[in-house]
Design an enzyme around this catalytic site. Structure first.
Site, mmCIF file in Angstrom:
data_model
loop_
_atom_site.group_PDB
_atom_site.id
_atom_site.type_symbol
_atom_site.label_atom_id
_atom_site.label_comp_id
_atom_site.label_asym_id
_atom_site.label_seq_id
_atom_site.Cartn_x
_atom_site.Cartn_y
_atom_site.Cartn_z
ATOM 1 N N ARG A 25 -26.381 -3.482 10.487
ATOM 2 C CA ARG A 25 -26.722 -2.792 11.721
ATOM 3 C C ARG A 25 -26.863 -1.280 11.496
ATOM 4 N NH1 ARG A 25 -29.305 -4.469 15.798
ATOM 5 N NH2 ARG A 25 -29.132 -3.019 17.515
ATOM 6 N N CYS A 80 -24.243 -8.169 12.943
ATOM 7 C CA CYS A 80 -23.663 -9.310 13.677
ATOM 8 C C CYS A 80 -24.551 -9.699 14.850
ATOM 9 C CB CYS A 80 -22.271 -8.952 14.187
ATOM 10 S SG CYS A 80 -21.095 -8.677 12.867
ATOM 11 N N LYS A 140 -14.713 1.501 8.379
ATOM 12 C CA LYS A 140 -16.077 1.023 8.114
ATOM 13 C C LYS A 140 -17.103 1.767 8.981
ATOM 14 C CE LYS A 140 -17.879 -2.806 10.246
ATOM 15 N NZ LYS A 140 -19.229 -2.819 10.804
ATOM 16 N N ASN A 141 -16.847 1.805 10.292
ATOM 17 C CA ASN A 141 -17.891 2.329 11.171
ATOM 18 C C ASN A 141 -18.041 3.850 11.083
ATOM 19 O OD1 ASN A 141 -18.640 -0.217 11.858
ATOM 20 N ND2 ASN A 141 -17.496 -0.271 13.786
ATOM 21 N N ASP A 144 -14.376 -4.872 19.371
ATOM 22 C CA ASP A 144 -14.265 -5.375 17.998
ATOM 23 C C ASP A 144 -12.898 -6.016 17.723
ATOM 24 O OD1 ASP A 144 -16.832 -4.554 17.597
ATOM 25 O OD2 ASP A 144 -16.313 -2.714 16.547
ATOM 26 N N ARG A 174 -29.593 -6.916 20.770
ATOM 27 C CA ARG A 174 -28.957 -5.631 20.419
ATOM 28 C C ARG A 174 -30.039 -4.557 20.437
ATOM 29 N NH1 ARG A 174 -24.431 -6.120 15.747
ATOM 30 N NH2 ARG A 174 -24.061 -4.010 16.502
ATOM 31 N N PRO A 175 -30.337 -4.042 21.636
ATOM 32 C CA PRO A 175 -31.469 -3.108 21.763
ATOM 33 C C PRO A 175 -31.180 -1.755 21.121
ATOM 34 C CG PRO A 175 -30.273 -3.276 23.849
ATOM 35 C CD PRO A 175 -29.608 -4.242 22.895
ATOM 36 N N ILE A 176 -32.259 -0.986 20.840
ATOM 37 C CA ILE A 176 -32.073 0.393 20.363
ATOM 38 C C ILE A 176 -32.826 1.372 21.278
ATOM 39 C CG2 ILE A 176 -31.560 -0.147 17.939
ATOM 40 C CD1 ILE A 176 -34.472 0.685 17.295
ATOM 41 N N ASP A 177 -33.045 0.944 22.525
ATOM 42 C CA ASP A 177 -33.811 1.789 23.442
ATOM 43 C C ASP A 177 -33.151 3.157 23.675
ATOM 44 O OD1 ASP A 177 -31.919 -0.060 24.738
ATOM 45 O OD2 ASP A 177 -32.425 1.019 26.564
ATOM 46 N N ARG A 216 -18.099 -8.063 4.634
ATOM 47 C CA ARG A 216 -18.880 -6.889 5.060
ATOM 48 C C ARG A 216 -17.978 -5.785 5.595
ATOM 49 N NH1 ARG A 216 -22.102 -8.421 9.605
ATOM 50 N NH2 ARG A 216 -21.918 -6.182 9.811
HETATM 51 C C1 EPZ Z 1 -21.038 -0.096 17.236
HETATM 52 O O1 EPZ Z 1 -22.224 -0.848 17.399
HETATM 53 C C2 EPZ Z 1 -20.235 -0.809 16.178
HETATM 54 N N1 EPZ Z 1 -21.016 -0.842 14.940
HETATM 55 C C3 EPZ Z 1 -19.887 -2.217 16.636
HETATM 56 O O2 EPZ Z 1 -18.985 -2.754 15.678
HETATM 57 C C4 EPZ Z 1 -19.171 -2.158 17.984
HETATM 58 O O3 EPZ Z 1 -19.015 -3.463 18.498
HETATM 59 C C5 EPZ Z 1 -19.965 -1.327 18.997
HETATM 60 O O4 EPZ Z 1 -20.284 -0.026 18.450
HETATM 61 C C6 EPZ Z 1 -19.220 -1.091 20.295
HETATM 62 O O5 EPZ Z 1 -18.004 -0.440 20.037
HETATM 63 C C7 EPZ Z 1 -21.062 0.224 14.176
HETATM 64 O O6 EPZ Z 1 -20.455 1.251 14.434
HETATM 65 C C8 EPZ Z 1 -21.862 0.110 12.930
HETATM 66 P P1 EPZ Z 1 -23.338 0.332 20.971
HETATM 67 P P2 EPZ Z 1 -23.445 -0.227 18.210
HETATM 68 O O7 EPZ Z 1 -24.645 1.015 20.781
HETATM 69 O O8 EPZ Z 1 -23.476 1.235 17.966
HETATM 70 C C9 EPZ Z 1 -25.940 -1.512 24.594
HETATM 71 C C10 EPZ Z 1 -18.146 -4.284 14.160
HETATM 72 O O9 EPZ Z 1 -17.672 -5.431 14.306
HETATM 73 N N2 EPZ Z 1 -27.044 -0.698 24.035
HETATM 74 O O10 EPZ Z 1 -22.167 1.137 21.389
HETATM 75 O O11 EPZ Z 1 -24.656 -1.012 17.853
HETATM 76 C C11 EPZ Z 1 -25.640 -2.707 23.678
HETATM 77 O O12 EPZ Z 1 -26.493 -3.780 23.953
HETATM 78 C C12 EPZ Z 1 -19.393 -3.872 14.888
HETATM 79 O O13 EPZ Z 1 -17.644 -3.452 13.375
HETATM 80 C C13 EPZ Z 1 -28.210 -0.603 24.725
HETATM 81 O O14 EPZ Z 1 -28.381 -1.190 25.805
HETATM 82 O O15 EPZ Z 1 -22.987 -0.525 19.688
HETATM 83 C C14 EPZ Z 1 -24.196 -2.988 24.002
HETATM 84 O O16 EPZ Z 1 -24.129 -3.774 25.174
HETATM 85 C C15 EPZ Z 1 -20.011 -4.979 15.635
HETATM 86 N N3 EPZ Z 1 -29.228 0.144 24.198
HETATM 87 C C16 EPZ Z 1 -23.628 -1.598 24.302
HETATM 88 O O17 EPZ Z 1 -24.747 -0.760 24.577
HETATM 89 C C17 EPZ Z 1 -29.098 0.805 23.022
HETATM 90 O O18 EPZ Z 1 -30.048 1.476 22.591
HETATM 91 C C18 EPZ Z 1 -22.804 -0.984 23.175
HETATM 92 O O19 EPZ Z 1 -23.588 -0.843 22.023
HETATM 93 C C19 EPZ Z 1 -27.889 0.703 22.315
HETATM 94 C C20 EPZ Z 1 -26.864 -0.052 22.853
#
Ligand code: EPZ
Length: 414
Positions: free
Chosen positions: A89, A113, A18-19, A301, A118-121, A393
């Site tokens: 997402r 989810c 999926k991812n 996950d 869930r920031p995007i900074d 999903r």
């Molecule tokens: C991906 O989410 C996956 N989703 C998630 O899987 C998975 O839990 C996650 O990676 C971690 O492995 C997809 O691939 C679509 P991250 P993502 O950015 O990319 C912090 C599932 O069940 N962060 O690696 O959104 C954030 O808050 C889903 O399949 C910032 O601080 O995760 C978190 O604590 C759920 N600022 C950590 O980083 C940012 O700009 C990891 O987030 C981005 C993230």
């Protein structure tokens, strides 16, 4: 609706990841020419991202259930501010892809989810480093750049989403962009392989430094998505939890190492083959402790599924969530099975019980939903899981696959 207690036996075939799919499909926006993508999982998140590509003007054909042929050459719009983008997402990957192609992107703030904030900074930091101005207006992220240029970006956390988005924005940007402290997840590598197959020059994916040398043009081609590490892990845990003997096929055992190690530590018997893993139960499991971490650490996950498994292990296990701030919301539902899980300081303390009692529960998100199904398989009596749209999903034909393994499970419509 699940009637628990049946051990699982037989073989299960794992679908495409999926991812990886939800990153590779928007990446097609950067390509001029037809992309044939194989091993596509049949799940709602894929349907959603495909609908957005069609909305933008891409031509999409589906010659087989698990194959998509997408041609985005004619896309001229960078406005993905539609409601559909809010449903998932991964719609944030449209930002990197549209910015990389048009130097402009309007994308509705992503949903997905709910694990608290869930920031995007970090994504924004990356786009700004490449020369874009980014603002958020009425729930729409707007990114614009007169020119994009290569740069070095250090990520404060190895975010999967930020790593992928920067790769997308950079792969047609002149010069060499360097991502430091990059995420190393298998789907990051899969996206890099897809982009390279289409003519990009991405090196180092899978390590913590990725170098992207911008190319002028990406052309079409054929690519096959890797197997889903998390779907595979969910079945491995389900077998360890419900008991039985199952061969999980079409997987990359290397991707499963952290889970394999933990399941063996708890007492499950695991045999690795080239592209399959056999999982056998071996009496009552023992307590274990673990902490979720970015790859190659134990995947967040699989945390809810693993906590669920440990509810019946002998002794007290501790599971620490090291990726998301708030990913234990499902525990309230889990405790309805008569288990003993307490959350304190971002850790789950799991006192193993002898048996679970069937319950009526809700899937609070995708992986939590899978863990409710696993609890239902472990429990005595009937379990009803509501809100299974969350599960649809991300898991292809979950009910059918479990039924084939001997579970008593059916989808009911109320
Ligand atoms: C991906 O989410 C996956 N989703 C998630 O899987 C998975 O839990 C996650 O990676 C971690 O492995 C997809 O691939 C679509 P991250 P993502 O950015 O990319 C912090 C599932 O069940 N962060 O690696 O959104 C954030 O808050 C889903 O399949 C910032 O601080 O995760 C978190 O604590 C759920 N600022 C950590 O980083 C940012 O700009 C990891 O987030 C981005 C993230």
């Amino acid at each position: 609706m699940i009637r628990g207690g049946n051990p699982l036996h037989g073989k299960v075939h794992i679908s495409g990841a999926k991812n990886a799919a939800v990153a590779i499909i928007p990446a097609v926006l950067l390509v001029e020419g037809k992309c044939r993508i194989e091993n596509i999982p049949q799940i709602k998140d894929v349907e959603a991202i495909v609908s957005i590509l069609k909305y933008l003007g891409a031509s999409v054909e589906r010659p087989a259930d698990d194959i998509l042929e997408i041609d985005a050459t004619g896309v001229s719009s960078y406005m993905a501010d539609c409601e559909m983008a809010r449903s998932m997402r991964a719609s944030y990957y449209l930002l990197g892809a549209l910015l990389g192609r048009f130097h402009h992107a309007h994308v509705r703030m992503p949903g997905g989810c709910d694990f608290g904030v869930r920031p995007i900074d970090l994504h924004i930091k990356g786009f700004e480093a490449l020369g874009a101005d980014v603002t958020i207006e009425r729930d729409v992220v707007i990114a614009h750049a007169k020119h994009l240029f290569a740069n070095s970006v250090y990520l404060d956390f190895p975010s999967v989403g930020a790593t992928i988005n920067i790769m997308l924005a950079a792969c047609r940007t002149p010069g060499t962009t360097i991502i430091e402290n990059a995420a190393k997840e298998p789907h990051v590598v899969d996206l890099a392989n897809f982009l390279n197959q289409m003519g990009a020059f991405v090196r180092g994916a899978g390590t913590d430094v990725i170098r992207i040398q911008g190319v002028e043009h990406l052309g079409g081609g054929t690519y096959s998505i890797i197997p889903d590490q998390i779907e595979a892990g969910t079945y491995m845990i389900a077998v360890a939890a419900a008991g039985g003997d199952v061969v999980i096929e079409n997987i990359i055992p290397k991707h499963m190492e952290s889970l394999t190690a933990k399941l063996m530590e708890a007492g499950t018997i695991i045999d690795e083959m080239d592209d399959a893993i056999r999982v056998r139960s071996n009496g009552r499991l023992k307590k274990i402790n673990l902490k979720t971490m970015p790859y190659p650490g134990f995947p967040t996950d699989l945390q809810p599924q693993m906590v669920t498994l440990l509810t019946k292990a002998e002794g007290t296990s501790v599971v620490i969530e090291g990726v998301w701030e708030s990913r234990f919301q499902y525990v309230e539902e889990l405790n309805r099975f008569g288990v003993d899980v307490v959350i304190a300081d971002e850790r789950a303390i799991i006192h193993g019980v002898e048996k679970l009692q069937g319950a009526s529960v809700k899937a609070t998100d995708l992986r939590a939903g899978a863990s409710m199904i696993i609890a239902g398989l472990m429990a005595e009596g009937c379990t009803k899981v509501e809100n299974v749209t969350h599960i649809d999903r991300g898991y292809e034909k979950l009910v059918e696959k479990l039924e084939n393994l001997g579970a008593s499970i059916e989808r009911i419509h109320e």
